[in-house]
Design a protein around this motif. Structure first.
Motif, PDB file in Angstrom:
ATOM      1  N   CYS A   1     143.577  31.180  11.685  1.00 41.29           N
ATOM      2  CA  CYS A   1     142.393  31.027  11.048  1.00 41.29           C
ATOM      3  C   CYS A   1     142.690  30.568   9.684  1.00 41.29           C
ATOM      4  O   CYS A   1     141.731  29.613   9.119  1.00 41.29           O
ATOM      5  CB  CYS A   1     141.597  32.143  11.237  1.00 41.29           C
ATOM      6  SG  CYS A   1     140.849  32.545  12.498  1.00 41.29           S
ATOM      7  N   ARG A   2     143.570  30.825   9.097  1.00 43.31           N
ATOM      8  CA  ARG A   2     144.077  30.502   7.732  1.00 43.31           C
ATOM      9  C   ARG A   2     144.223  28.799   7.640  1.00 43.31           C
ATOM     10  O   ARG A   2     143.699  28.137   6.694  1.00 43.31           O
ATOM     11  CB  ARG A   2     145.113  30.943   7.322  1.00 43.31           C
ATOM     12  CG  ARG A   2     145.542  30.925   5.427  1.00 43.31           C
ATOM     13  CD  ARG A   2     146.592  31.804   5.123  1.00 43.31           C
ATOM     14  NE  ARG A   2     146.326  33.102   5.275  1.00 43.31           N
ATOM     15  CZ  ARG A   2     147.014  33.976   4.837  1.00 43.31           C
ATOM     16  NH1 ARG A   2     148.256  33.748   4.229  1.00 43.31           N
ATOM     17  NH2 ARG A   2     146.714  35.382   4.757  1.00 43.31           N
ATOM     18  N   THR A   3     144.952  28.280   8.753  1.00 42.18           N
ATOM     19  CA  THR A   3     145.016  26.888   8.795  1.00 42.18           C
ATOM     20  C   THR A   3     143.816  26.241   9.311  1.00 42.18           C
ATOM     21  O   THR A   3     143.720  25.117   8.460  1.00 42.18           O
ATOM     22  CB  THR A   3     146.075  26.477   9.927  1.00 42.18           C
ATOM     23  OG1 THR A   3     147.326  27.464   9.744  1.00 42.18           O
ATOM     24  CG2 THR A   3     146.509  25.091  10.024  1.00 42.18           C
ATOM     25  N   ALA A   4     142.903  26.713  10.091  1.00 48.87           N
ATOM     26  CA  ALA A   4     141.812  26.044  10.223  1.00 48.87           C
ATOM     27  C   ALA A   4     140.888  26.182   9.174  1.00 48.87           C
ATOM     28  O   ALA A   4     140.058  25.131   8.736  1.00 48.87           O
ATOM     29  CB  ALA A   4     141.218  26.996  11.554  1.00 48.87           C
ATOM     30  N   ALA A   5     140.879  27.057   8.134  1.00 50.45           N
ATOM     31  CA  ALA A   5     139.867  27.135   7.151  1.00 50.45           C
ATOM     32  C   ALA A   5     140.380  26.198   5.975  1.00 50.45           C
ATOM     33  O   ALA A   5     139.659  25.493   5.309  1.00 50.45           O
ATOM     34  CB  ALA A   5     140.030  28.638   6.394  1.00 50.45           C
ATOM     35  N   LEU A   6     141.642  25.824   5.833  1.00 50.80           N
ATOM     36  CA  LEU A   6     142.339  25.034   5.007  1.00 50.80           C
ATOM     37  C   LEU A   6     141.770  23.531   5.675  1.00 50.80           C
ATOM     38  O   LEU A   6     141.408  22.716   4.781  1.00 50.80           O
ATOM     39  CB  LEU A   6     143.745  24.736   4.947  1.00 50.80           C
ATOM     40  CG  LEU A   6     144.690  23.863   4.461  1.00 50.80           C
ATOM     41  CD1 LEU A   6     144.190  23.658   2.919  1.00 50.80           C
ATOM     42  CD2 LEU A   6     145.866  24.025   4.371  1.00 50.80           C
ATOM     43  N   ALA A   7     141.915  23.080   6.919  1.00 49.66           N
ATOM     44  CA  ALA A   7     141.650  21.915   7.473  1.00 49.66           C
ATOM     45  C   ALA A   7     140.036  21.630   7.117  1.00 49.66           C
ATOM     46  O   ALA A   7     139.712  20.526   6.803  1.00 49.66           O
ATOM     47  CB  ALA A   7     141.793  22.042   8.922  1.00 49.66           C
ATOM     48  N   ILE A   8     139.340  22.854   7.251  1.00 53.18           N
ATOM     49  CA  ILE A   8     137.768  22.711   6.993  1.00 53.18           C
ATOM     50  C   ILE A   8     137.616  22.155   5.549  1.00 53.18           C
ATOM     51  O   ILE A   8     136.650  21.588   5.400  1.00 53.18           O
ATOM     52  CB  ILE A   8     136.997  23.689   7.400  1.00 53.18           C
ATOM     53  CG1 ILE A   8     137.062  24.167   9.152  1.00 53.18           C
ATOM     54  CG2 ILE A   8     135.467  23.710   7.013  1.00 53.18           C
ATOM     55  CD1 ILE A   8     136.796  25.239   9.645  1.00 53.18           C
ATOM     56  N   SER A   9     138.351  23.009   4.499  1.00 51.57           N
ATOM     57  CA  SER A   9     138.083  22.543   3.321  1.00 51.57           C
ATOM     58  C   SER A   9     138.358  21.326   2.901  1.00 51.57           C
ATOM     59  O   SER A   9     137.848  20.685   1.987  1.00 51.57           O
ATOM     60  CB  SER A   9     138.870  23.465   2.462  1.00 51.57           C
ATOM     61  OG  SER A   9     140.278  23.569   2.465  1.00 51.57           O
ATOM     62  N   LEU A  10     139.554  20.567   3.497  1.00 52.35           N
ATOM     63  CA  LEU A  10     140.079  19.316   3.419  1.00 52.35           C
ATOM     64  C   LEU A  10     139.226  18.249   3.882  1.00 52.35           C
ATOM     65  O   LEU A  10     139.263  17.222   3.423  1.00 52.35           O
ATOM     66  CB  LEU A  10     141.539  19.313   3.580  1.00 52.35           C
ATOM     67  CG  LEU A  10     142.514  20.063   2.815  1.00 52.35           C
ATOM     68  CD1 LEU A  10     143.982  19.992   3.491  1.00 52.35           C
ATOM     69  CD2 LEU A  10     142.507  19.570   1.478  1.00 52.35           C
ATOM     70  N   ALA A  11     138.527  18.571   4.906  1.00 53.47           N
ATOM     71  CA  ALA A  11     137.809  17.610   5.792  1.00 53.47           C
ATOM     72  C   ALA A  11     136.375  17.049   4.759  1.00 53.47           C
ATOM     73  O   ALA A  11     135.899  17.915   4.011  1.00 53.47           O
ATOM     74  CB  ALA A  11     137.371  18.035   6.845  1.00 53.47           C
ATOM     75  N   ASP A  12     136.136  15.887   4.996  1.00 52.02           N
ATOM     76  CA  ASP A  12     135.224  15.188   4.116  1.00 52.02           C
ATOM     77  C   ASP A  12     134.545  14.164   4.854  1.00 52.02           C
ATOM     78  O   ASP A  12     135.155  13.319   5.368  1.00 52.02           O
ATOM     79  CB  ASP A  12     135.836  14.658   2.780  1.00 52.02           C
ATOM     80  CG  ASP A  12     134.734  14.575   1.516  1.00 52.02           C
ATOM     81  OD1 ASP A  12     133.708  14.054   2.016  1.00 52.02           O
ATOM     82  OD2 ASP A  12     135.153  14.773   0.562  1.00 52.02           O
ATOM     83  N   ALA A  13     132.975  14.085   4.740  1.00 49.89           N
ATOM     84  CA  ALA A  13     132.571  13.196   5.442  1.00 49.89           C
ATOM     85  C   ALA A  13     132.614  11.784   4.880  1.00 49.89           C
ATOM     86  O   ALA A  13     132.143  10.843   5.496  1.00 49.89           O
ATOM     87  CB  ALA A  13     130.772  13.350   5.560  1.00 49.89           C
ATOM     88  N   ASN A  14     133.148  11.855   3.549  1.00 53.52           N
ATOM     89  CA  ASN A  14     133.314  10.590   2.901  1.00 53.52           C
ATOM     90  C   ASN A  14     134.552   9.720   3.134  1.00 53.52           C
ATOM     91  O   ASN A  14     134.726   8.665   2.974  1.00 53.52           O
ATOM     92  CB  ASN A  14     133.261  10.719   1.304  1.00 53.52           C
ATOM     93  CG  ASN A  14     132.042  11.047   0.827  1.00 53.52           C
ATOM     94  OD1 ASN A  14     130.967  10.731   0.926  1.00 53.52           O
ATOM     95  ND2 ASN A  14     131.884  12.104  -0.108  1.00 53.52           N
ATOM     96  N   HIS A  15     135.359  10.625   3.815  1.00 53.58           N
ATOM     97  CA  HIS A  15     136.585   9.876   4.501  1.00 53.58           C
ATOM     98  C   HIS A  15     136.098   8.781   5.515  1.00 53.58           C
ATOM     99  O   HIS A  15     135.592   9.259   6.477  1.00 53.58           O
ATOM    100  CB  HIS A  15     137.620  10.881   5.057  1.00 53.58           C
ATOM    101  CG  HIS A  15     138.168  11.662   4.249  1.00 53.58           C
ATOM    102  ND1 HIS A  15     138.795  13.274   4.672  1.00 53.58           N
ATOM    103  CD2 HIS A  15     138.145  11.772   2.899  1.00 53.58           C
ATOM    104  CE1 HIS A  15     139.146  13.734   3.424  1.00 53.58           C
ATOM    105  NE2 HIS A  15     138.913  12.953   2.397  1.00 53.58           N
ATOM    106  N   GLU A  16     136.373   7.498   5.298  1.00 50.89           N
ATOM    107  CA  GLU A  16     136.078   6.457   6.407  1.00 50.89           C
ATOM    108  C   GLU A  16     137.061   6.095   7.605  1.00 50.89           C
ATOM    109  O   GLU A  16     136.755   5.283   8.198  1.00 50.89           O
ATOM    110  CB  GLU A  16     135.711   5.274   5.537  1.00 50.89           C
ATOM    111  CG  GLU A  16     134.455   5.520   4.819  1.00 50.89           C
ATOM    112  CD  GLU A  16     133.945   4.331   3.911  1.00 50.89           C
ATOM    113  OE1 GLU A  16     134.492   3.116   4.026  1.00 50.89           O
ATOM    114  OE2 GLU A  16     133.010   4.373   3.563  1.00 50.89           O
TER     115      GLU A  16
END
Length: 327
Positions: free
Chosen positions: A195-210
């Protein structure tokens, strides 16, 4: 999906062992033991019945790109081979589910079909079944196949795989407005492994990444303690003239990072980065306007050298600014 034949099905269509061997030299490809995929439309009369079955099923042939995308195509065939050959209540999950949902993995991370089935834990060369609790609300259907919902799929991948793999998938789903960050965080089970790894991934994800390259770059920024890089920023010169839209630009210093993700399709071919050539004129305008530019090709994303340079560059700019203020 693709058309897959089992040995039993081929036998029923009149194919003896020698006929199957001949077909493997033509339009059939072995997916796994006893399972074969039809790869193209041949004109052999002996294989006409296979083409007829394919046409009637409204499926497609596997695509061949000659690059790392072929791994996903092979995995799609493997997934299809388990459509009628799975344990009761087994549900396609993780990367297999992501492919069924139409997501595009950034690079090959697994070559097994993945499923979830409570009470079953199994792993072979072609199949990985995880023993997990799976509430009915987390199960859907795609093309008649049971599959974890998109939300559950993304959370599972974020828990099980490194952010370099999961963040591009999360960003893609966010960009297409298939999910929200709030929904992802809510679906993340507390106090569970990964869950800690998943939380990090969610925080780094961005809709602006094309692109997947931009998402992986954002992960590397985190890995190398590079902060202040804003994705997809319009950059202007001192007179306010638009110079272009950049993949990343530092919020304070004039440092730009451009990601040429098309390079992932040429890894191992020693081909030039065409995207870099096409952007040369725009880059020259940025350089003439006083901006510093770092160009990253796909292979750079998996080597530390360029990110160490970016970190050092930003540290130098910060130090220079501090010295100027101190005078």
């Amino acid at each position: 999906m693709v058309t897959v034949f089992s040995t039993k099905r081929l036998r029923s269509l009149g194919f003896a062992h020698k006929d199957i061997v001949k077909a493997l030299q033509c339009c059939l490809q072995r997916v796994r033991r006893g399972q074969f995929v039809l790869t193209w439309s041949c004109d052999q009369q002996a294989h006409a019945v296979l083409q007829d079955v394919h046409s009637a099923s409204s499926t497609s042939y596997p695509q061949v790109f000659g690059d790392i995308r072929d791994a996903s195509e092979n995995l799609k065939s493997l997934i299809r081979s388990y459509a009628d050959d799975r344990l009761p209540d087994a549900v396609f999950s993780h990367v297999s589910a992501a492919l069924l949902h139409g997501l595009d993995p950034p690079f090959p991370a697994v070559d097994k079909c993945e499923m979830i089935r409570p009470g079953t834990r199994r792993s072979s060369d072609t199949l990985h079944i995880r023993d997990r609790h799976l509430p009915p609300s987390d199960v859907g259907s795609i093309g008649g196949l049971p599959v974890t919902t998109l939300l559950r799929t993304l959370v599972d991948i974020a828990r099980e795989y490194d952010p370099e793999f999961s963040v591009p998938l999360l960003s893609d789903a966010l960009r297409r407005r298939l999910v929200t960050k709030a929904a992802l965080r809510t679906a993340l089970p507390p106090a569970h492994r990964g869950c800690r790894t998943a939380a990090l991934a969610i925080s780094l994800a961005d809709a602006n990444h094309e692109s997947a390259a931009e998402s992986i770059t954002a992960v590397k920024f985190y890995r190398f303690d590079i902060t202040g890089m804003i994705p997809q920023v319009e950059t202007c010169d001192a007179a306010g003239n638009l110079l272009g839209r950049n993949d990343f630009r530092h919020e304070k210093y004039g440092l730009i990072v451009e990601c040429h993700g098309v390079g992932k399709y040429f890894m191992g071919r020693n081909s030039p980065d065409e995207a870099s050539k096409k952007n040369h004129e725009r880059h020259m305008k940025l350089l003439n306007a006083g901006f510093r530019i770092v160009n990253l090709v796909w292979a750079d994303l998996f080597r530390p050298h360029e990110f160490i340079k970016i970190k050092a560059e930003l540290d130098t700019l910060a130090k220079n600014e501090l010295n100027q203020h101190g005078k």
